[in-house]
Design an enzyme around this catalytic site. Sequence first.
Site, PDB file in Angstrom:
ATOM      1  N   ASP A 116      -7.425  13.226  -5.786  1.00 15.78           N
ATOM      2  CA  ASP A 116      -7.838  14.014  -6.967  1.00 15.78           C
ATOM      3  C   ASP A 116      -6.859  15.191  -7.135  1.00 15.78           C
ATOM      4  O   ASP A 116      -7.224  16.350  -7.001  1.00 15.78           O
ATOM      5  CB  ASP A 116      -9.287  14.515  -6.816  1.00 15.78           C
ATOM      6  CG  ASP A 116      -9.490  15.386  -5.570  1.00 15.78           C
ATOM      7  OD1 ASP A 116     -10.400  16.244  -5.592  1.00 15.78           O
ATOM      8  OD2 ASP A 116      -8.738  15.244  -4.583  1.00 15.78           O
ATOM      9  N   HIS A 148      -5.597  20.355   4.098  1.00 17.44           N
ATOM     10  CA  HIS A 148      -6.673  19.377   4.293  1.00 17.44           C
ATOM     11  C   HIS A 148      -6.148  17.929   4.115  1.00 17.44           C
ATOM     12  O   HIS A 148      -6.237  17.109   5.018  1.00 17.44           O
ATOM     13  CB  HIS A 148      -7.791  19.587   3.260  1.00 17.44           C
ATOM     14  CG  HIS A 148      -8.448  20.925   3.292  1.00 17.44           C
ATOM     15  ND1 HIS A 148      -9.334  21.319   4.276  1.00 17.44           N
ATOM     16  CD2 HIS A 148      -8.360  21.969   2.428  1.00 17.44           C
ATOM     17  CE1 HIS A 148      -9.776  22.542   4.024  1.00 17.44           C
ATOM     18  NE2 HIS A 148      -9.215  22.963   2.913  1.00 17.44           N
TER      19      HIS A 148
HETATM   20  O1  RIB Z   1     -12.412  20.275   1.078  1.00 24.31           O
HETATM   21  C1  RIB Z   1     -11.052  19.967   0.854  1.00 24.31           C
HETATM   22  C2  RIB Z   1     -10.915  18.786  -0.039  1.00 24.31           C
HETATM   23  O2  RIB Z   1     -11.456  19.074  -1.321  1.00 24.31           O
HETATM   24  C3  RIB Z   1      -9.441  18.421  -0.311  1.00 24.31           C
HETATM   25  O3  RIB Z   1      -9.340  17.046  -0.529  1.00 24.31           O
HETATM   26  C4  RIB Z   1      -9.131  19.169  -1.568  1.00 24.31           C
HETATM   27  O4  RIB Z   1      -8.090  18.545  -2.333  1.00 24.31           O
HETATM   28  C5  RIB Z   1     -10.426  19.041  -2.309  1.00 24.31           C
HETATM   29  O5  RIB Z   1     -10.436  17.757  -2.939  1.00 24.31           O
HETATM   30 CA    CA Z   2      -8.222  16.236  -2.539  1.00 26.07          CA
END
Ligand code: RIB
Ligand code: CA
Length: 337
Positions: A18, A257
């Site tokens: 995303d 992340h």
């Molecule tokens: O909590 C972090 C996640 O949420 C990552 O994938 C960031 O891109 C959002 O989608």
């Molecule tokens: Ca993400």
Amino acid sequence: MAGNESGSPVRYALVDCDPGVDDTLALAMGFASPFFRYDAVTTVHGNVSARLAYRNARRLTAFLRDHLESPVLDVPVYPGASLALDGSRMNRSESRAIHGPEGMGAMFDKKRRLPRPGRGSSKPAWEVMVEEAARRGSALTIITLGPLTNLALALRRAPGVFTRVKRIVVMGGAARMPGNVTPAAEFNIYCDPLAAKEVFSSGLPVTMVGLDVTRRALLRVDEFEGGGPFRAAIRDLIKVYARFAKKRRGAEDITLHDPLALAVAMRPDLVETTPCRVDVDASRGIARGMTVVELRENRGSRVKNPVDVALDLDVKGFLAFFISHLRKYRGWDEDEK
Ligand code: RIB
Ligand code: CA
């Protein structure tokens, strides 16, 4: 199974994302490595709308391809779900503050020539996932970097097709720590808890790369100072994300992340995992999106449909792995155009 130049079997990957600043950094890292051949990028609602995620991913795949010496083949992008399985829609005010109004920080702002968008398609993401799983079987790794809606829809359509898939690496959840979108829930799970519940209870080989390890994957923003036009584009990408971190945590660093989840798909040795039962609160109550991870003693071995939950991280090893791949781009250093 096809082989590559060295004769070893080809490893195929499908990334569901995303984009999103950290999704972008994950794809930049992955595309610079020969480890996987990327058959598809699929996009999903989350940090931005499904429409923006699809547009961002097409621009991004073209931009990355144009800055690589050994170009990644033209990776097709497929559009995915715009709403969670329960029909809910996220309030994205905080996502806009983190990822910028269009989800890519200032990377594709007016001043930078927009790349010709990469290959798109009208075929929905969940159909592509089913086709890929049937076609590639045990040579396929699926990496999800956003809400799990597309994957859950694919599993609903053809559960049997996924049993041979090598691994499903999910960025999401939290085992021993609070969430980031509410005290109980991490963002990707919170966006579609029912989808996550269905994926985590599927019995498929799932690795959960959650906040327990990704919150330690912190990179100082000065790593991106100087250099050439590619590094400048990444600096523009992360500046909004870094400003939010400074305000929220008082730190000049960014949390990687999604890059960590994709790195774990290539280098599982970077984390320590424990097989646990993972359930998800799919209610609309205060704990919506909470991942309830069974960590009590001696329960992992008897667990039906365990998930491999990452609980420890080789921080230095991961950060070195990540930045070593960004350095491969033309324009990372200043003497390259
Ligand atoms: O909590 C972090 C996640 O949420 C990552 O994938 C960031 O891109 C959002 O989608
Ligand atoms: Ca993400």
